[in-house]
Design a protein around this motif. Sequence first.
Motif, PDB file in Angstrom:
ATOM      1  N   UNK A  86       0.863  -1.169   0.000  1.00 27.46           N
ATOM      2  CA  UNK A  86       0.000   0.000   0.000  1.00 27.46           C
ATOM      3  C   UNK A  86       0.902   1.220   0.000  1.00 27.46           C
ATOM      4  N   UNK A  87       0.750   2.044  -1.007  1.00 26.79           N
ATOM      5  CA  UNK A  87       1.650   3.174  -1.228  1.00 26.79           C
ATOM      6  C   UNK A  87       0.856   4.468  -1.176  1.00 26.79           C
ATOM      7  N   UNK A  88       1.385   5.446  -0.439  1.00 26.86           N
ATOM      8  CA  UNK A  88       0.673   6.718  -0.324  1.00 26.86           C
ATOM      9  C   UNK A  88       1.626   7.901  -0.427  1.00 26.86           C
ATOM     10  N   UNK A  89       1.146   8.972  -1.018  1.00 27.32           N
ATOM     11  CA  UNK A  89       1.856  10.248  -0.977  1.00 27.32           C
ATOM     12  C   UNK A  89       1.622  10.790   0.426  1.00 27.32           C
ATOM     13  N   UNK A  90       2.698  11.158   1.131  1.00 25.83           N
ATOM     14  CA  UNK A  90       2.491  11.690   2.484  1.00 25.83           C
ATOM     15  C   UNK A  90       2.869  13.162   2.594  1.00 25.83           C
ATOM     16  N   UNK A  91       3.557  13.671   1.582  1.00 23.96           N
ATOM     17  CA  UNK A  91       3.884  15.104   1.562  1.00 23.96           C
ATOM     18  C   UNK A  91       4.232  15.476   0.133  1.00 23.96           C
ATOM     19  N   UNK A 149       5.976  18.833  -1.775  1.00 19.52           N
ATOM     20  CA  UNK A 149       6.532  20.182  -1.716  1.00 19.52           C
ATOM     21  C   UNK A 149       6.636  20.789  -3.104  1.00 19.52           C
ATOM     22  N   UNK A 150       7.535  21.744  -3.229  1.00 18.13           N
ATOM     23  CA  UNK A 150       7.676  22.477  -4.484  1.00 18.13           C
ATOM     24  C   UNK A 150       8.306  21.593  -5.574  1.00 18.13           C
ATOM     25  N   UNK A 151       9.426  20.956  -5.219  1.00 19.87           N
ATOM     26  CA  UNK A 151      10.065  20.108  -6.227  1.00 19.87           C
ATOM     27  C   UNK A 151      10.345  18.715  -5.678  1.00 19.87           C
ATOM     28  N   UNK A 152       9.899  18.440  -4.469  1.00 19.04           N
ATOM     29  CA  UNK A 152      10.103  17.105  -3.908  1.00 19.04           C
ATOM     30  C   UNK A 152       8.811  16.605  -3.272  1.00 19.04           C
ATOM     31  N   UNK A 153       8.743  15.310  -3.047  1.00 22.09           N
ATOM     32  CA  UNK A 153       7.554  14.738  -2.416  1.00 22.09           C
ATOM     33  C   UNK A 153       7.969  13.506  -1.637  1.00 22.09           C
ATOM     34  N   UNK A 154       7.106  13.086  -0.733  1.00 24.51           N
ATOM     35  CA  UNK A 154       7.396  11.942   0.116  1.00 24.51           C
ATOM     36  C   UNK A 154       6.356  10.843  -0.075  1.00 24.51           C
ATOM     37  N   UNK A 155       6.840   9.629  -0.067  1.00 23.45           N
ATOM     38  CA  UNK A 155       6.018   8.447  -0.317  1.00 23.45           C
ATOM     39  C   UNK A 155       6.219   7.463   0.839  1.00 23.45           C
ATOM     40  N   UNK A 156       5.157   6.762   1.202  1.00 25.71           N
ATOM     41  CA  UNK A 156       5.294   5.671   2.182  1.00 25.71           C
ATOM     42  C   UNK A 156       4.728   4.375   1.616  1.00 25.71           C
ATOM     43  N   UNK A 157       5.409   3.285   1.906  1.00 25.70           N
ATOM     44  CA  UNK A 157       4.966   1.961   1.467  1.00 25.70           C
ATOM     45  C   UNK A 157       4.768   1.058   2.680  1.00 25.70           C
ATOM     46  N   UNK A 158       3.696   0.328   2.677  1.00 22.79           N
ATOM     47  CA  UNK A 158       3.497  -0.710   3.698  1.00 22.79           C
ATOM     48  C   UNK A 158       3.314  -2.028   2.972  1.00 22.79           C
TER      49      UNK A 158
END
Lengths: 143, 143, 143, 143
Positions: free
Chosen positions: A80-85, A87-96
């Motif tokens: 299960x993958x989600x965008x968690x943040x 930003x302007x040119x970066x982003x954060x992803x989490x995987x379970x």
Amino acid sequence: MLSNTYRTRIEWGDCDPAGIIFYARYFDIFDISTTMLFERALGMKKIAYLKAYDFLGHPLVATRGRFLRPTRFGDEVEIETAVVACGRSSFKIEHKLTFAGALAAQGYETRVWVVRDPANPKKMKAQPIPAEVVAKLTQAPVA
Amino acid sequence: MLSNTYRTRIEWGDCDPAGIIFYARYFDIFDISTTMLFERALGMKKIAYLKAYDFLGHPLVATRGRFLRPTRFGDEVEIETAVVACGRSSFKIEHKLTFAGALAAQGYETRVWVVRDPANPKKMKAQPIPAEVVAKLTQAPVA
Amino acid sequence: MLSNTYRTRIEWGDCDPAGIIFYARYFDIFDISTTMLFERALGMKKIAYLKAYDFLGHPLVATRGRFLRPTRFGDEVEIETAVVACGRSSFKIEHKLTFAGALAAQGYETRVWVVRDPANPKKMKAQPIPAEVVAKLTQAPVA
Amino acid sequence: MLSNTYRTRIEWGDCDPAGIIFYARYFDIFDISTTMLFERALGMKKIAYLKAYDFLGHPLVATRGRFLRPTRFGDEVEIETAVVACGRSSFKIEHKLTFAGALAAQGYETRVWVVRDPANPKKMKAQPIPAEVVAKLTQAPVA
């Protein structure tokens, strides 16, 4: 924010002499999971979205993995993958990653949106994520 | 014709639950061995020779592997690679992988010299190998 | 504590369509680097030390990677690996991967010493690291 | 004889700087395809059939690949795998990998049925394939 579920199977060639998945293979799986999330968000395959938004990719600048219980060849796992943040040119992803309902591994990624550096085609440089992409990545989860 | 010896080590992550090298990893090793042979023949790294001769690479159209005895993590292997034929736009390579002096695996490759198809940049097309490259690939083995 | 330097080369097959190393391959490299450190500390190959200390391996429970600048096929990289902490049944490792003297990637690992669970041979369980191994891992760096 | 169809997708991490699948990855796919065929024939997962028939695996002694047209990340491919010969302790497998209905790659394998050598547990030795397994592998294709 957006999330997606990707299902795959751990294979013989992913496992090491201890009989369990070789941990580096989890990062192969996480990368596919992120691609699947993007393809869902943007409604097209990666080969198409790289072209549509004229960029080089979304490489990682940092990642983290936690491995809670081993998985083995033949195990059908769910990520299960989600965008968690975002930003302007970066982003954060989490995987379970779960196997048979139990959490087996977790992944955390910080990625940047890059283009080829016009001043030096051998280099890449970060670039603001297009507003349309941000909107799609940060939309409410689709059921 | 030209030959080269490349040395590497079989690693834990290359091996499967039977404790021996997972056979697909031999093809990773053979590909590096071919690159090493080319780099020696042309006197520059692959990233440089792709540019110098303005081509896309030398992908395989056919390959064969024979696996005579297994290798294990920690085994230091030696791959002797030779050009065995060189045609107009394709060439043949042979690999002999030995461990502790005994032949463990063999590889045979047919590769083509390709450029991006000007009519369709998504396609590749075979192209005659430059005469200078043919000369270097077919030179007598260097001691 | 102990440290070791491992040298390798980024290869064509390690790189992705953006022309740079596919990040999961760094974890393959870090795993080899940890093995190299252990082999140096214990004075024998992994296949021998697994047997000598009768254990199943030192799998990761957590890892972190930072990717500062991309590397490409042909790049000769150097990985400096050090034990940074050593507990009862777990230890921490750090990797610094440099190319041409510049830091390109960092890796952090928490690993555990595991044996096959006598109660359930399909499971692994953490076990105290033998005192002799702790002594060797925590010795002053060898020049 | 028995055949099976396995479907998978070529991913970003499977592709090289030319933007196409790195050929060694086809052998990872072929190995999974063979496992899938066996799992179907024997009605259980590999981890179970290795135990049920008390053997170490079915490693390759020879393989061949033909690569007719490249595939790219995002391509959904289909691999049709069939047993084409079954001897006393070895058998032959063929794979046809198609993308969008066109043949892209072919694989041929000769594999042996191996057990741990009782005289030397570090060695493997070929063993006759159990009659029940031969019967299942050589049954008429299931629709």
